[in-house]
Design an enzyme around this catalytic site. Structure first.
Site, PDB file in Angstrom:
ATOM      1  CB  THR A  74      -0.894   0.033   1.259  1.00 31.35           C
ATOM      2  OG1 THR A  74      -1.636  -1.183   1.311  1.00 31.35           O
ATOM      3  CG2 THR A  74      -1.850   1.206   1.214  1.00 31.35           C
ATOM      4  CE  LYS A 126      -5.149  -1.071   1.621  1.00 33.44           C
ATOM      5  NZ  LYS A 126      -5.477  -2.325   2.276  1.00 33.44           N
TER       6      LYS A 126
HETATM    7  P1  NAD Z   1       5.930  -5.744   7.324  1.00 33.28           P
HETATM    8  O1  NAD Z   1       6.631  -4.572   7.903  1.00 33.28           O
HETATM    9  O2  NAD Z   1       5.626  -6.931   8.179  1.00 33.28           O
HETATM   10  O3  NAD Z   1       6.733  -6.277   6.038  1.00 33.28           O
HETATM   11  C1  NAD Z   1       7.496  -5.483   5.162  1.00 33.28           C
HETATM   12  C2  NAD Z   1       8.783  -6.223   4.888  1.00 33.28           C
HETATM   13  O4  NAD Z   1       9.561  -5.501   3.918  1.00 33.28           O
HETATM   14  C3  NAD Z   1       9.679  -6.356   6.137  1.00 33.28           C
HETATM   15  O5  NAD Z   1       9.939  -7.724   6.402  1.00 33.28           O
HETATM   16  C4  NAD Z   1      10.959  -5.594   5.771  1.00 33.28           C
HETATM   17  O6  NAD Z   1      12.143  -6.168   6.299  1.00 33.28           O
HETATM   18  C5  NAD Z   1      10.920  -5.684   4.253  1.00 33.28           C
HETATM   19  N1  NAD Z   1      11.728  -4.666   3.586  1.00 33.28           N
HETATM   20  C6  NAD Z   1      11.867  -3.352   3.916  1.00 33.28           C
HETATM   21  N2  NAD Z   1      12.718  -2.746   3.054  1.00 33.28           N
HETATM   22  C7  NAD Z   1      13.111  -3.694   2.170  1.00 33.28           C
HETATM   23  C8  NAD Z   1      13.997  -3.681   1.041  1.00 33.28           C
HETATM   24  N3  NAD Z   1      14.615  -2.558   0.660  1.00 33.28           N
HETATM   25  N4  NAD Z   1      14.197  -4.840   0.379  1.00 33.28           N
HETATM   26  C9  NAD Z   1      13.568  -5.983   0.766  1.00 33.28           C
HETATM   27  N5  NAD Z   1      12.725  -6.061   1.821  1.00 33.28           N
HETATM   28  C10 NAD Z   1      12.494  -4.919   2.504  1.00 33.28           C
HETATM   29  O7  NAD Z   1       4.571  -5.168   6.686  1.00 33.28           O
HETATM   30  P2  NAD Z   1       3.286  -6.013   6.225  1.00 33.28           P
HETATM   31  O8  NAD Z   1       2.278  -6.013   7.312  1.00 33.28           O
HETATM   32  O9  NAD Z   1       3.723  -7.280   5.597  1.00 33.28           O
HETATM   33  O10 NAD Z   1       2.695  -5.016   5.115  1.00 33.28           O
HETATM   34  C11 NAD Z   1       3.281  -4.902   3.829  1.00 33.28           C
HETATM   35  C12 NAD Z   1       2.460  -3.942   3.009  1.00 33.28           C
HETATM   36  O11 NAD Z   1       1.110  -4.433   2.912  1.00 33.28           O
HETATM   37  C13 NAD Z   1       2.355  -2.528   3.584  1.00 33.28           C
HETATM   38  O12 NAD Z   1       2.435  -1.618   2.521  1.00 33.28           O
HETATM   39  C14 NAD Z   1       1.002  -2.529   4.276  1.00 33.28           C
HETATM   40  O13 NAD Z   1       0.436  -1.232   4.350  1.00 33.28           O
HETATM   41  C15 NAD Z   1       0.206  -3.432   3.365  1.00 33.28           C
HETATM   42  N6  NAD Z   1      -0.926  -4.093   4.012  1.00 33.28           N
HETATM   43  C16 NAD Z   1      -0.791  -4.688   5.235  1.00 33.28           C
HETATM   44  C17 NAD Z   1      -1.876  -5.319   5.829  1.00 33.28           C
HETATM   45  C18 NAD Z   1      -1.744  -5.981   7.187  1.00 33.28           C
HETATM   46  O14 NAD Z   1      -2.781  -6.316   7.781  1.00 33.28           O
HETATM   47  N7  NAD Z   1      -0.544  -6.212   7.702  1.00 33.28           N
HETATM   48  C19 NAD Z   1      -3.112  -5.351   5.170  1.00 33.28           C
HETATM   49  C20 NAD Z   1      -3.228  -4.776   3.898  1.00 33.28           C
HETATM   50  C21 NAD Z   1      -2.119  -4.158   3.336  1.00 33.28           C
END
Ligand code: NAD
Length: 288
Positions: free
Chosen positions: A87, A162
């Site tokens: 997102t 979204k």
């Molecule tokens: P998260 O923080 O658990 O995961 C993100 C991952 O990206 C982390 O493991 C981090 O180490 C990795 N990362 C950061 N920089 C990086 C790079 N340069 N190269 C490779 N990896 C890298 O977050 P999440 O909950 O998995 O959410 C991910 C996305 O999905 C976000 O944009 C969030 O808004 C969206 N989202 C989350 C949910 C939810 O319920 N968690 C629901 C809908 C949408």
């Protein structure tokens, strides 16, 4: 298909694992060194992207997406599809499409709804933006990771859908919480309040499916001490994105702006780590 998956956090890891379980050859990369079940691990983002038919990113925000895009686009094979499921703001999404297009890649912005539970169950909803050809290339992957994929339109349309959806959600959750709190103060039984509103013109997802009052309606995070669920800080992130977009196009969003202010104060004070429906106990502690 050979798939690269970058960003294996709460959402990315189970999504990548589902692709591997379905028989695809998945190579993952995460800066935190996370390994997803059934997937090979690459030492860098370009290594995860090189030679793959599809590369999926699931990253925290637009700034990181822009950095990762600059690393992986030159490594990808022309004709492959770049699918960003993070997102992010509409501008970063469109910039990623432009950079992919210049390199002869197909590209889709495809943020999701459904949370960590949906990612694990393969029941996410994808909201996609990009050309018909790009959407068609990504659709078989959406079928594995999700239950529904809507092609919303041109590049950036997935992110636009979204943030509009989540602006409605933030506003409606606050409205439902205010109504429960007012009902409490008026001496109205919570079950009666639920029974009436959930079957009257006030019905909406925030009360019917995700009721913020414990003990009434379907089981929700309210019945589990407000453990997320959908964390208040993620709702704040999405409300900020909707306000940023509204500023950019000059759209009046007085309720969206107020919802952002209320979640900002909540997360800054005692809401961090709580579900976004914990706005109800917060209101109960406040004075008019
Ligand atoms: P998260 O923080 O658990 O995961 C993100 C991952 O990206 C982390 O493991 C981090 O180490 C990795 N990362 C950061 N920089 C990086 C790079 N340069 N190269 C490779 N990896 C890298 O977050 P999440 O909950 O998995 O959410 C991910 C996305 O999905 C976000 O944009 C969030 O808004 C969206 N989202 C989350 C949910 C939810 O319920 N968690 C629901 C809908 C949408």
């Amino acid at each position: 298909m050979k798939i690269g998956f970058i960003g294996l956090g709460n959402m990315g890891a189970p999504m990548a694992a589902n692709l591997a379980k379905a028989g695809h050859e998945v190579t993952g990369f995460d800066v935190a060194g996370i390994v997803a079940e059934g997937c090979a691990s690459a030492a860098s983002a370009p290594e995860a992207a090189a030679g793959r038919d599809a590369v999926i990113t699931m990253l925290p925000n637009g700034e990181i997406l822009t950095r990762v895009t600059a690393e992986i686009v030159p490594a990808m094979t022309p004709g492959a599809v770049f699918v960003d499921c993070s997102t992010v703001d509409v501008d970063s999404a469109r910039a990623a499409h432009e950079s992919a297009s210049r390199a002869g890649l197909l590209s889709v912005d495809a943020p999701v709804s459904g949370g960590v539970g949906g990612a694990a169950a393969g029941s996410l909803t994808f909201m996609a933006g990009g050309s018909d050809e790009s959407f068609a290339a990504a659709a078989p992957l959406f079928e594995i990771m999700g239950a529904k994929a809507v092609h919303c339109g041109a590049p950036g349309a997935g992110q636009a859908a979204k943030i509009c959806n989540n602006m409605v959600l933030g506003i409606s959750m606050i409205g439902v919480c205010e109504a429960f709190n007012l009902a409490d103060k008026l001496g109205l039984d919570r079950q009666a309040m639920f029974d009436v509103v959930s079957t009257s013109s006030g019905q909406c997802w925030s009360i019917n499916t995700y009721c913020p009052a414990p003990g009434v309606g379907p089981t929700s995070p309210a019945d589990n001490g407000y453990k997320p669920g959908f964390a208040a800080e993620l709702m704040l992130k999405d409300l900020r994105l909707s306000q940023q977009a509204a500023d950019a196009v000059g759209a009046p969003t007085p309720m969206g702006g107020k919802a952002m202010e209320l979640y900002d104060a909540f997360v800054g004070e005692d809401g961090k780590g709580l579900d976004f429906s914990a706005m109800l106990p917060r209101l109960a502690k406040m004075n008019r």
